[in-house]
Design an enzyme around this catalytic site. Sequence first.
Site, PDB file in Angstrom:
ATOM      1  N   ARG A  25      -3.279 -10.137   4.783  1.00  0.00           N
ATOM      2  CA  ARG A  25      -3.657 -10.290   3.372  1.00  0.00           C
ATOM      3  C   ARG A  25      -2.532  -9.725   2.518  1.00  0.00           C
ATOM      4  O   ARG A  25      -2.235  -8.527   2.593  1.00  0.00           O
ATOM      5  CB  ARG A  25      -4.962  -9.524   3.127  1.00  0.00           C
ATOM      6  CG  ARG A  25      -5.463  -9.517   1.689  1.00  0.00           C
ATOM      7  CD  ARG A  25      -6.692  -8.610   1.584  1.00  0.00           C
ATOM      8  NE  ARG A  25      -7.235  -8.591   0.243  1.00  0.00           N
ATOM      9  CZ  ARG A  25      -6.775  -7.846  -0.759  1.00  0.00           C
ATOM     10  NH1 ARG A  25      -5.729  -7.044  -0.569  1.00  0.00           N
ATOM     11  NH2 ARG A  25      -7.343  -7.892  -1.942  1.00  0.00           N
ATOM     12  N   LYS A  37       0.811  -1.228   0.000  1.00  0.00           N
ATOM     13  CA  LYS A  37       0.000   0.000   0.000  1.00  0.00           C
ATOM     14  C   LYS A  37       0.838   1.270   0.000  1.00  0.00           C
ATOM     15  O   LYS A  37       2.030   1.251   0.284  1.00  0.00           O
ATOM     16  CB  LYS A  37      -1.012  -0.056   1.147  1.00  0.00           C
ATOM     17  CG  LYS A  37      -2.160  -1.002   0.765  1.00  0.00           C
ATOM     18  CD  LYS A  37      -3.338  -0.972   1.683  1.00  0.00           C
ATOM     19  CE  LYS A  37      -4.438  -1.855   1.055  1.00  0.00           C
ATOM     20  NZ  LYS A  37      -5.435  -2.282   2.015  1.00  0.00           N
TER      21      LYS A  37
HETATM   22  N1  PMM Z   1      -7.554  -3.848   0.375  1.00  0.00           N
HETATM   23  C1  PMM Z   1      -7.761  -4.048  -0.939  1.00  0.00           C
HETATM   24  C2  PMM Z   1      -8.695  -5.001  -1.394  1.00  0.00           C
HETATM   25  N2  PMM Z   1      -9.388  -5.755  -0.504  1.00  0.00           N
HETATM   26  N3  PMM Z   1      -9.884  -6.343   1.719  1.00  0.00           N
HETATM   27  C3  PMM Z   1      -9.695  -6.153   3.033  1.00  0.00           C
HETATM   28  N4  PMM Z   1     -10.379  -6.895   3.928  1.00  0.00           N
HETATM   29  N5  PMM Z   1      -8.822  -5.219   3.511  1.00  0.00           N
HETATM   30  C4  PMM Z   1      -8.106  -4.413   2.679  1.00  0.00           C
HETATM   31  O1  PMM Z   1      -7.368  -3.536   3.167  1.00  0.00           O
HETATM   32  C5  PMM Z   1      -8.263  -4.591   1.278  1.00  0.00           C
HETATM   33  C6  PMM Z   1      -9.180  -5.577   0.828  1.00  0.00           C
HETATM   34  C7  PMM Z   1      -6.994  -3.226  -1.943  1.00  0.00           C
HETATM   35  O2  PMM Z   1      -5.778  -3.817  -2.245  1.00  0.00           O
HETATM   36  P1  PMM Z   1      -5.358  -4.487  -3.664  1.00  0.00           P
HETATM   37  O3  PMM Z   1      -6.282  -3.947  -4.736  1.00  0.00           O
HETATM   38  O4  PMM Z   1      -3.957  -4.017  -3.826  1.00  0.00           O
HETATM   39  O5  PMM Z   1      -5.445  -5.960  -3.514  1.00  0.00           O
END
Ligand code: PMM
Length: 284
Positions: free
Chosen positions: A256, A216
């Site tokens: 994650r 991030k």
């Molecule tokens: N961030 C993204 C997508 N899904 N889900 C949860 N639970 N928490 C998060 O912080 C989160 C998420 C965005 O990240 P990406 O598009 O880089 O995968």
Amino acid sequence: MAGLPEWDRCAVMGVVNVTPDSFSDGGRFFDTTAAVKHGLDLVSEGADLVDVGGESTRPGATRVDEAEELRRVIPVVRGLASEGVTVSVDTMRASVAERALAAGAALVNDVSGGLADPRMIPAVADAGAPFVVMHWRGFLEGGNVRGVYRDVVTEVVDELHARVEAVLAGGIAPDRVIVDPGLGFSKDAEHDLALLAGLHRVLGLGHPLLVAASRKRFLGRVLAGPDSPPPPARERDAATAAVSALAAHAGAWAVRVHEVRATSDAVRVARAIEGARTGAEGAR
Ligand code: PMM
């Protein structure tokens, strides 16, 4: 399934974004075969579960329509679940959650915390599935607007508490609710860092905690030098693994991440240190 899937340490949730435009890996796994293969690769690298999403939440991204989201997500969920992978579905739509659960998904991850679709909470309650409640104030404000906080940790904890109450009132069992502070969602680097420093307070909500720091923007800000720009998303994986170790040490249920190998090592080291601490305390 009773309660939540559990491991004897912080779990590693690998990310499969079946999108052309995700923040950090968009476009790489935008077809079913490549996405399933990528999910299986993540498992062989140490992922305990795989989060499949078909909609980017990148700032400025437009929403995909329901048919397209279903087309992207369901075959990948089915393909991974049929291989025995524990799958979570990253969606703000009840219809996608329902179809994913029917295709074998084990939990629902909703970045809007159930706010985007009024049918989401009843659908998850009916299915008896675990539910990730993420904090995203911007969702209510109509997009990923810049959040303004006086005391970000207190406000995020209070607002997550309100979402948890709503989810419980909607019939999702307390032992199936996971909380997530939503790093980067209407939060700038200072907010994200304050939340990571205050994870114990998010854990004070009494629910398992998911931390999603992977690649991030705040990591880019931390890694930028006085005269050098933030490194691109793909060059933030070592920093991500450092956060994974710290989150595991703080007591997170799962982290994650896009790149699994380093985080898999990080959570195992955190577990070993925790084991040594409790062993030493037991011997005292
Ligand atoms: N961030 C993204 C997508 N899904 N889900 C949860 N639970 N928490 C998060 O912080 C989160 C998420 C965005 O990240 P990406 O598009 O880089 O995968």
